[in-house]
Design an enzyme around this catalytic site. Structure first.
Site, PDB file in Angstrom:
ATOM      1  N   GLY A  17      -8.351   0.305  -2.173  1.00 43.83           N
ATOM      2  CA  GLY A  17      -7.053   0.107  -1.522  1.00 43.83           C
ATOM      3  C   GLY A  17      -7.111   0.359  -0.033  1.00 43.83           C
ATOM      4  O   GLY A  17      -6.872   1.477   0.411  1.00 43.83           O
ATOM      5  N   ASP A  43       2.598   4.444  -1.543  1.00 44.31           N
ATOM      6  CA  ASP A  43       2.580   5.304  -2.724  1.00 44.31           C
ATOM      7  C   ASP A  43       3.294   6.598  -2.389  1.00 44.31           C
ATOM      8  O   ASP A  43       3.824   6.759  -1.286  1.00 44.31           O
ATOM      9  CB  ASP A  43       1.139   5.539  -3.214  1.00 44.31           C
ATOM     10  N   GLU A  83     -11.933  -1.724  -8.225  1.00 44.64           N
ATOM     11  CA  GLU A  83     -10.570  -1.949  -7.731  1.00 44.64           C
ATOM     12  C   GLU A  83     -10.509  -3.164  -6.809  1.00 44.64           C
ATOM     13  O   GLU A  83     -11.385  -3.369  -5.965  1.00 44.64           O
ATOM     14  CB  GLU A  83     -10.083  -0.709  -6.976  1.00 44.64           C
ATOM     15  N   TYR A 132      -2.510  -0.252   7.499  1.00 39.85           N
ATOM     16  CA  TYR A 132      -3.943  -0.320   7.223  1.00 39.85           C
ATOM     17  C   TYR A 132      -4.708  -0.558   8.524  1.00 39.85           C
ATOM     18  O   TYR A 132      -4.408  -1.485   9.272  1.00 39.85           O
ATOM     19  CB  TYR A 132      -4.230  -1.444   6.220  1.00 39.85           C
ATOM     20  N   ASN A 150      -1.879   9.918  -6.347  1.00 36.83           N
ATOM     21  CA  ASN A 150      -2.121  10.133  -4.911  1.00 36.83           C
ATOM     22  C   ASN A 150      -1.885  11.577  -4.460  1.00 36.83           C
ATOM     23  O   ASN A 150      -1.272  11.822  -3.428  1.00 36.83           O
ATOM     24  CB  ASN A 150      -1.280   9.156  -4.082  1.00 36.83           C
ATOM     25  N   GLY A 210       0.795  -1.224   0.000  1.00 37.50           N
ATOM     26  CA  GLY A 210       0.000   0.000   0.000  1.00 37.50           C
ATOM     27  C   GLY A 210       0.821   1.264   0.000  1.00 37.50           C
ATOM     28  O   GLY A 210       0.321   2.336   0.301  1.00 37.50           O
ATOM     29  N   LYS A 243      -3.074  -1.163 -12.360  1.00 36.61           N
ATOM     30  CA  LYS A 243      -2.820   0.219 -11.945  1.00 36.61           C
ATOM     31  C   LYS A 243      -1.435   0.336 -11.340  1.00 36.61           C
ATOM     32  O   LYS A 243      -1.007  -0.534 -10.600  1.00 36.61           O
ATOM     33  CB  LYS A 243      -3.874   0.675 -10.930  1.00 36.61           C
ATOM     34  N   ASP A 271     -15.349   6.435  -1.977  1.00 39.89           N
ATOM     35  CA  ASP A 271     -14.855   5.574  -0.901  1.00 39.89           C
ATOM     36  C   ASP A 271     -16.041   5.269   0.005  1.00 39.89           C
ATOM     37  O   ASP A 271     -16.777   6.181   0.416  1.00 39.89           O
ATOM     38  CB  ASP A 271     -13.747   6.279  -0.126  1.00 39.89           C
ATOM     39  N   ASP A 283      -1.880   6.395 -10.896  1.00 44.91           N
ATOM     40  CA  ASP A 283      -2.432   6.989  -9.669  1.00 44.91           C
ATOM     41  C   ASP A 283      -1.356   7.821  -8.990  1.00 44.91           C
ATOM     42  O   ASP A 283      -0.344   7.287  -8.553  1.00 44.91           O
ATOM     43  CB  ASP A 283      -2.892   5.850  -8.747  1.00 44.91           C
ATOM     44  N   GLU A 322     -11.397   9.057  -3.821  1.00 48.64           N
ATOM     45  CA  GLU A 322     -11.207   8.330  -2.562  1.00 48.64           C
ATOM     46  C   GLU A 322     -11.053   9.286  -1.387  1.00 48.64           C
ATOM     47  O   GLU A 322     -11.317   8.914  -0.255  1.00 48.64           O
ATOM     48  CB  GLU A 322     -10.013   7.369  -2.643  1.00 48.64           C
TER      49      GLU A 322
END
Lengths: 438, 438
Positions: free
Chosen positions: B354, B24, B383, B32, B251, B22, B219, B325, B249, B302
């Site tokens: 994600g 980025d 996704e 998470y 971010n 996860g 992605k 989201d 992406d 998101e």
């Protein structure tokens, strides 16, 4: 080297809902509150930095928790290193912890929390320099000021180079404007008579008192029952006449089409502006309202959460008056950036003052804006609400409707120790009797 | 009458940053996490409602505090009264306490907190009806669905009457589309190979595995070093060829002009979309990026915090793909409203996946969208991120790159008791070894 050794965050609340002070259509019963931050250093000078974020009661504890989550980003750091590069510090505090950033970014509880810390740093810095914050800012060079700012996400509207050029444009008259402010003060307006919870008698009495005190601009709350809004506008116009200005504030109660219809109805009372006609997030909605109510002014900003939103309000020609909040934006650094963008787009900034401590903050902001950024008083008027000033060590001073220049070092936001003690929630004395009703 | 007798909020975190899962450009080392809500009633059926809000680690405790601040608005209430008028319940929870509303409104920590509670109510309702959430929704009449929604601040884009008309338009084919989904599943895409922290070898291996599993859309993360972004695009195109789709992406890493320049550079890799090119608050910025990068797609959502922001993204022609989201919006009620607005503006919804539990949620949303709202799969792709599903009692099931229809009653978000126990922060076993590093 001066190390910031400690951050204290306190939950301070005033039981204002008992008198309906500050009552409007959206915020029926606020208890004016502060997430109150104190920074301590290891320096010998005994200066502390004080900063607060304004809330209206419940949830103030969530903000305190937010401050505590951010504390490790400032405690243990060198104050001089921070003030030497405030822009980097600001970005680090608001976005540097990517895990915390997820909770926003730059909005809601975490951004409110960051604001209290940021403003406490400015207070501490100014106290150590022996200057009020407005003067600390006014004495900086354009380059020093711009170094305090984070231009991320706004360079399509304002670059650092443009910001320096804007500031240079106003360097010449700074001394003169500073002297002008010391002589005359900054013009204010009052909301004291216009809250929703007041009786007609109380409104008339407060309006007359305000007239006697020299106020020329008056604001009323709208957004409840339309006929009652009309009735209260009639009372106020009856008291203040038609040469003085009347502003209206809907506190976000309406949808876009509803705002337009209702303000067409209230237009006969010739309001200078309609404030917060709809959701604070609705940039395009404000633009539509402004276009369709032209030439009535549209004002918003006390709930506008960051520079990206203000950038768009300006880009979209959505507002005639930019009403920043000193602690909903992420503290003074972000406020200055919005002042600069507003100056570029030629929109006057009239900061939000309805809260505890907000007038103490915003006098510094508007003085700095006049002296160094916009150089103008046109369309500028600083909200004044006569609540809770007695709790501050260095409260605002108003004469004949004008803010008098604060001269004490700092950001004027330090509260008396006994006020803090009595209003700690829930354990303070002020809450003992009230604990069952609140 | 069924009374909600208890709300429990737990701070659940997974130490994913140890593997850079996860990772980025903006979110370098996420753990998470979930603000995990459990609702208990006095009914004999032993059903509990489960809901979570996704965060990425630090600050999850602030969200838990936010849930606790909202708890009194649901505990003690009658479940049937809530589900009979979900729109009113939703507005009451998100805006009914004016003191708490001040902390947003409808954004940041408090809105994230509300989402966990709202989704737990839906989970509980669906379990008691013996249906998965998507089916509970698909079986409702247009009028029942619209009664679940709060149209405040969006009536200039969509009225309740228009929403009913949109839903009626798709009533005819519902049975057929439901059968289609049961037979074939809903098309997904994978981000598994494209995270920033991975080596070239790991990227190639994961891409090959994904191809073998039948995925057709891939992605990658961008927004770090541009040359490295190019290199990783080369690797992915090398592995997946040019007939499959590649999405990028960023971010939120770029300013508007920077996004345009960088994506012009990366255009040679023919991305289907650029996701989160800049600040999630920058509606006008996204519109400008889309206009200047045409025909490249622009996707975001998101971090889009409420229906007012999505309304404007749609009104401004700012996006080609709407990436809601499930728990940044204020739970399922607000998600449904955005699905309806997107359908009116003919923009496909491709939810954000994600995180922990997000895929479990979004399968219900996309199935409902296809069956009852948009009636289309054009441009729609859901996704999928292959992390942490083992912690759920009813995890997503993927076959040949398609989500298989969930049949268990509820919102699929209930975690195993031992997973909850082991990942409680900071006291759970998963954090014992890691407590010093985190």
């Amino acid at each position: 080297m001066t190390t910031i050794t400690h951050l204290q965050a306190r939950d301070i609340r005033f039981p204002t809902s008992r008198q309906l002070d500050g009552s409007d259509a959206m915020n029926a019963a606020p208890d004016y509150s502060a997430t109150y931050v104190t920074l301590t250093t290891d320096a010998d000078d005994a200066h502390q930095g004080h900063g607060l974020t304004f809330t209206i009661g419940r949830g103030n504890d969530v903000c305190v928790k937010g401050v505590e989550a951010l504390a490790s980003r400032i405690v243990g750091r060198d104050l001089e290193a921070i003030t030497a590069d405030m822009g980097t510090f600001w970005r680090d505090l608001t976005s540097g912890d990517s895990q915390l950033r997820w909770l926003g970014p730059e909005k809601g509880v975490m951004h409110l929390a960051a604001a209290a810390i940021v403003n406490a740093v400015w207070d501490l810095w100014a106290k150590r320099e022996g200057k009020p914050v407005w003067k600390l800012l006014a004495d900086m060079s354009p380059e020093q000021l711009v170094q305090c700012l984070d231009f991320r996400f706004v360079t399509d509207a304002l670059t650092p180079q443009e910001a320096i050029a804007l500031l240079k444009r106003k360097e010449a008259g700074k001394g003169e404007r500073e002297a002008h402010m010391r002589a005359e003060g900054y013009p204010g307006y009052t909301t004291s008579a216009g809250w929703l919870g007041y009786s007609e008698d109380k409104m008339r009495r407060l309006a007359r008192e305000a007239l006697a005190e020299g106020w020329t601009h008056f604001k009323q709350k709208v957004g409840g029952n339309l006929e009652e809004d009309r009735q209260r506008a009639r009372i106020l116009r009856d008291e203040i006449g038609w040469d003085r200005e009347l502003m209206m504030d809907a506190n976000q109660m309406w949808d876009v089409d509803e705002a337009i219809a209702n303000m067409r109805d209230l237009a006969e009372f010739d309001p200078l502006w309609i404030e917060e006609p709809t959701s604070p997030d609705d940039i395009l909605g404000h633009a539509e309202i402004r276009r369709r109510l032209d030439p009535m002014g549209v004002a918003t900003g006390e709930h506008c959460h960051n520079r990206v939103m203000f950038k768009q309000l300006l880009q979209a020609d959505a507002i005639d008056y930019c009403q920043i909040d000193a602690a909903r934006l992420g503290g003074l650094n972000e406020v200055i950036l919005v002042l600069l963008m507003a100056a570029k787009f030629d929109v006057p900034v009239c900061p939000h003052g309805g809260g505890v401590g907000l007038c103490e903050y915003t006098q510094h902001i508007s003085l700095f804006d006049y002296i160094a950024v916009s150089g103008s008083l046109d369309g500028r008027i600083l909200e004044y609400v006569d609540h809770l000033h007695e709790h501050f060590v260095d409260p605002v001073r108003i004469e004949r409707g004008r803010y008098q220049v604060p001269e004490a070092p700092g950001y004027s936001i330090t509260m008396h120790d006994d006020s803090l003690e009595r209003h700690r929630y829930p354990e303070g004395e002020a809450w003992h009797a009230a604990s069952n009703e609140n």
